[in-house]
Enzyme design. Structure first.
Site, PDB file in Angstrom:
ATOM      1  N   LYS A 180     -39.000  83.087 -64.394  1.00 26.44           N
ATOM      2  CA  LYS A 180     -37.924  82.148 -64.766  1.00 26.44           C
ATOM      3  C   LYS A 180     -37.069  81.849 -63.545  1.00 26.44           C
ATOM      4  CE  LYS A 180     -33.752  82.633 -66.481  1.00 26.44           C
ATOM      5  NZ  LYS A 180     -33.075  81.548 -65.734  1.00 26.44           N
ATOM      6  N   GLY A 233     -30.494  89.297 -58.802  1.00 24.55           N
ATOM      7  CA  GLY A 233     -29.328  88.540 -59.231  1.00 24.55           C
ATOM      8  C   GLY A 233     -28.108  89.437 -59.204  1.00 24.55           C
ATOM      9  N   GLU A 256     -32.704  94.154 -58.062  1.00 26.13           N
ATOM     10  CA  GLU A 256     -32.122  93.894 -56.731  1.00 26.13           C
ATOM     11  C   GLU A 256     -30.820  93.145 -56.988  1.00 26.13           C
ATOM     12  OE1 GLU A 256     -33.088  94.876 -53.872  1.00 26.13           O
ATOM     13  OE2 GLU A 256     -35.174  95.442 -54.128  1.00 26.13           O
ATOM     14  N   CYS A 290     -26.732  88.125 -50.655  1.00 25.71           N
ATOM     15  CA  CYS A 290     -26.402  89.433 -51.249  1.00 25.71           C
ATOM     16  C   CYS A 290     -25.993  90.455 -50.187  1.00 25.71           C
ATOM     17  CB  CYS A 290     -27.596  89.947 -52.022  1.00 25.71           C
ATOM     18  SG  CYS A 290     -29.105  89.987 -51.040  1.00 25.71           S
ATOM     19  N   GLU A 388     -17.759  91.074 -55.068  1.00 21.58           N
ATOM     20  CA  GLU A 388     -18.591  90.165 -54.291  1.00 21.58           C
ATOM     21  C   GLU A 388     -18.040  88.742 -54.429  1.00 21.58           C
ATOM     22  OE1 GLU A 388     -22.574  89.715 -55.844  1.00 21.58           O
ATOM     23  OE2 GLU A 388     -23.384  89.802 -53.820  1.00 21.58           O
TER      24      GLU A 388
HETATM   25  P1  NAD Z   1     -27.098  85.797 -61.830  1.00 25.88           P
HETATM   26  O1  NAD Z   1     -27.163  87.217 -62.222  1.00 25.88           O
HETATM   27  O2  NAD Z   1     -26.015  84.946 -62.388  1.00 25.88           O
HETATM   28  O3  NAD Z   1     -28.450  85.044 -62.252  1.00 25.88           O
HETATM   29  C1  NAD Z   1     -29.720  85.492 -61.787  1.00 25.88           C
HETATM   30  C2  NAD Z   1     -30.773  85.091 -62.792  1.00 25.88           C
HETATM   31  O4  NAD Z   1     -30.535  85.790 -64.010  1.00 25.88           O
HETATM   32  C3  NAD Z   1     -30.788  83.604 -63.137  1.00 25.88           C
HETATM   33  O5  NAD Z   1     -32.132  83.186 -63.252  1.00 25.88           O
HETATM   34  C4  NAD Z   1     -30.105  83.573 -64.488  1.00 25.88           C
HETATM   35  O6  NAD Z   1     -30.475  82.497 -65.310  1.00 25.88           O
HETATM   36  C5  NAD Z   1     -30.573  84.881 -65.100  1.00 25.88           C
HETATM   37  N1  NAD Z   1     -29.730  85.400 -66.176  1.00 25.88           N
HETATM   38  C6  NAD Z   1     -28.404  85.184 -66.392  1.00 25.88           C
HETATM   39  N2  NAD Z   1     -28.006  85.849 -67.514  1.00 25.88           N
HETATM   40  C7  NAD Z   1     -29.089  86.509 -67.983  1.00 25.88           C
HETATM   41  C8  NAD Z   1     -29.313  87.384 -69.093  1.00 25.88           C
HETATM   42  N3  NAD Z   1     -28.332  87.702 -69.945  1.00 25.88           N
HETATM   43  N4  NAD Z   1     -30.547  87.890 -69.250  1.00 25.88           N
HETATM   44  C9  NAD Z   1     -31.540  87.594 -68.391  1.00 25.88           C
HETATM   45  N5  NAD Z   1     -31.398  86.764 -67.345  1.00 25.88           N
HETATM   46  C10 NAD Z   1     -30.187  86.231 -67.141  1.00 25.88           C
HETATM   47  O7  NAD Z   1     -27.125  85.774 -60.260  1.00 25.88           O
HETATM   48  P2  NAD Z   1     -27.089  84.498 -59.312  1.00 25.88           P
HETATM   49  O8  NAD Z   1     -25.711  83.928 -59.366  1.00 25.88           O
HETATM   50  O9  NAD Z   1     -28.242  83.619 -59.613  1.00 25.88           O
HETATM   51  O10 NAD Z   1     -27.362  85.134 -57.892  1.00 25.88           O
HETATM   52  C11 NAD Z   1     -26.354  85.660 -57.113  1.00 25.88           C
HETATM   53  C12 NAD Z   1     -26.373  87.151 -57.244  1.00 25.88           C
HETATM   54  O11 NAD Z   1     -27.638  87.649 -56.877  1.00 25.88           O
HETATM   55  C13 NAD Z   1     -25.383  87.829 -56.319  1.00 25.88           C
HETATM   56  O12 NAD Z   1     -24.749  88.891 -56.981  1.00 25.88           O
HETATM   57  C14 NAD Z   1     -26.271  88.350 -55.201  1.00 25.88           C
HETATM   58  O13 NAD Z   1     -25.734  89.423 -54.493  1.00 25.88           O
HETATM   59  C15 NAD Z   1     -27.503  88.714 -55.934  1.00 25.88           C
HETATM   60  N6  NAD Z   1     -28.657  88.753 -55.039  1.00 25.88           N
HETATM   61  C16 NAD Z   1     -29.212  89.957 -54.748  1.00 25.88           C
HETATM   62  C17 NAD Z   1     -30.288  90.039 -53.864  1.00 25.88           C
HETATM   63  C18 NAD Z   1     -30.940  91.362 -53.529  1.00 25.88           C
HETATM   64  O14 NAD Z   1     -32.033  91.350 -52.973  1.00 25.88           O
HETATM   65  N7  NAD Z   1     -30.334  92.489 -53.821  1.00 25.88           N
HETATM   66  C19 NAD Z   1     -30.773  88.868 -53.275  1.00 25.88           C
HETATM   67  C20 NAD Z   1     -30.186  87.663 -53.594  1.00 25.88           C
HETATM   68  C21 NAD Z   1     -29.135  87.605 -54.491  1.00 25.88           C
END
Ligand code: NAD
Length: 490
Positions: A180, A233, A256, A290, A388
């Site tokens: 997704k 995420g 992650e 991140c 963050e």
């Molecule tokens: P997010 O958690 O808002 O969304 C990530 C994904 O999760 C999206 O596809 C979203 O639709 C989905 N999602 C949202 N709610 C959900 C639920 N209840 N159940 C299942 N899926 C759901 O994150 P974002 O804003 O897309 O990304 C930014 C975040 O990601 C930051 O916190 C960043 O630090 C982190 N990040 C981490 C890494 C790593 O490798 N550790 C890399 C990149 C980004």
């Protein structure tokens, strides 16, 4: 624009379910806007619970044959997809620029995704168990086998890199995948869905959905036929996913998550190098990374010199239309991100000393641009120091001793990437050992990483590790087989 560029008006993103490019089952869509101009980019299918069920059912049906096929057969689809990703890189760069504001000038994701498929196409020989005759009367062995259906839920900041980083190791190990994309950056994944069909993956093996966390992300997390889930995420969503996994079938979850990464600059460091690298860490992708070093700690004796050079370097960006080749920094990804970042900045003005920037530029640009912003002397318990921000905002604080620097660096619930700049090798090793972080850079900082090192977080920055070869472990069950050997023999 490359000759293979599609005009924006032609964009018709689709879901890829069982080898077919389809609309959502109820035909519902959501609208994606260009964050640099706020113009409409595309209507994107919002996958329903029924679409998730159909994709998982297709993946489940396709999995036995995919796992039973020769790894060479799986690898052939990978090689073809990698070629297509390279070929369409310019087009994909443009699509990412208009969907989440990433400048085309620094676009690498399509080549990075291709490198993942190329790497895993060759890596299948490492899918190995062990054997022993340590137990008298028996031959024992372990088999490494796929889980079945794997779900991958990815963020918007580096979408195609994550597509390759998660799907390639899951697929080469004989699993089938339902991926997704993020609602903030769905159209490159939707375009790659078309390339997946062209690459000849059998129907059902590699499914791609678009949609929000609710309903499709949540439906995948609690699905009884998804046996492993890999997520990148926010830590907030990571908790929800793990809860959904626990309440459904205890699927194996790899997380992650977010970061608030510290960089420690000691007085004996190469200051010029430290300034250049720590500012780039937060400039890249408009600070939406991140592992960006958003907390910088500088030894007090060099603080004035470092701060002066850092603010100069950090301000030195060309912000603007991310589709222009000379632009280095784009807008924040969307209105939600813009509001988050600017509200943290407003709060920072009350708890810290503003040294640079401090404003959103929506009114003057009509896009979600934010000035590079630097705060000094932030209280260690202030929200902008603890949470963050995910934008171009640096907090610079000072320290006087190594012990104080380590204590401040570790005073966080995150632990994704930390860095230390010093010429003293003993100190470098002591500090690297003491930092509570899954990754440590010595005289370098994020986004510097090595492909074959495991990547992942301590504390709330995640669970599990990813990286070339390492990622395959996330998608393999281990089975112990014990075989009785009759003594004697003729
Ligand atoms: P997010 O958690 O808002 O969304 C990530 C994904 O999760 C999206 O596809 C979203 O639709 C989905 N999602 C949202 N709610 C959900 C639920 N209840 N159940 C299942 N899926 C759901 O994150 P974002 O804003 O897309 O990304 C930014 C975040 O990601 C930051 O916190 C960043 O630090 C982190 N990040 C981490 C890494 C790593 O490798 N550790 C890399 C990149 C980004």
């Amino acid at each position: 624009m490359g000759s293979n560029m599609k005009a924006e008006v032609e964009l018709k993103p689709r879901l890829l379910i069982n080898g077919k490019l389809v609309e959502a089952s109820d035909q519902k869509t959501f609208t994606l806007y260009n964050p640099a101009t706020r113009e409409k980019v595309a209507d994107v299918p919002e996958a329903t619970q029924a679409d998730v069920d159909a994709a998982v059912a297709a993946a489940k049906a396709a999995q036995p044959a995919w796992a039973a096929a020769s790894p060479d057969h799986r690898a052939a689809c990978f090689k073809k997809l990698a070629q297509l990703l390279h070929k369409h890189s310019d087009e994909l760069a443009h699509l990412e620029a208009v969907s989440m504001g990433r400048p085309v000038s620094g676009y690498f994701d399509a080549h990075a995704a291709a490198a993942e498929f190329d790497h895993y196409a060759e890596a299948w020989g490492y899918i190995q168990g062990q054997a022993s005759v340590n137990t008298p009367g028996y031959l024992t062995m372990t088999l490494r086998q796929p889980f079945g259906v794997v779900a991958a839920i990815i963020p918007w900041n580096v979408p195609l890199f994550f597509l390759g980083h998660k799907a390639a190791p899951a697929l080469i190990t004989g699993n089938t995948v339902v991926l997704k994309s993020s609602e903030k950056a769905p159209i490159t994944c939707a375009r790659v869905a078309e390339l997946i069909v062209e690459a000849g993956f059998p129907p059902g093996v590699f499914n791609v959905l678009s949609g929000h966390g609710m309903p499709s992300g949540a439906a995948l997390s609690s699905h009884m036929d998804v046996r492993a889930l890999t997520f990148t995420g926010s830590s907030r969503t990571g908790r929800l996913i793990q809860e959904a996994a626990a309440k459904s079938n205890l699927k194996k979850v790899t997380l992650e998550l977010g970061g608030k990464s510290p960089a420690l600059i000691f007085a004996d460091a190469n200051i010029e190098k430290a300034v250049k690298e720590t500012s780039y860490s937060l400039q890249w992708n408009s600070g939406q990374v991140c592992m960006a070093n958003s907390r910088i700690y500088v030894e007090k004796s060099i603080a004035p010199k470092f701060i002066e050079a850092f603010t100069k370097q950090f301000a030195d960006v060309k912000q603007g239309d991310p589709t222009s080749a000379d632009v280095t920094v784009g807008p924040q990804a969307d209105e939600v991100q813009y509001k988050n970042v600017t509200s943290y900045i407003e709060e920072g003005k009350k708890t810290s000393t503003l040294a640079l920037g401090g404003k959103g530029k929506l009114d003057s640009t009509n896009g979600y641009f934010v000035e590079p912003t630097v705060f000094l002397d932030t209280a260690e318990d202030a929200r902008i120091q603890k949470e963050e921000i995910f934008g171009p905002v640096a907090n610079i604080n000072t320290f006087e001793t190594e012990e104080e620097a380590i204590k401040k660096a570790n005073d966080t619930e995150f632990g994704l990437y930390a860095s230390v700049y010093t010429k003293n090798i003993d100190r470098a090793v002591r500090v690297a050992k003491a930092l509570e972080s899954g990754y440590v850079g010595v005289n370098c900082t994020s986004p510097v990483t090595a492909k074959d090192l495991p990547f992942g977080g301590y504390k709330t920055s995640g669970q599990g590790r990813e990286g070339w070869l390492h990622s395959m472990n996330n998608f393999l069950e281990e089975k112990s087989v014990i075989i009785s050997i009759e003594e004697g023999g003729s």
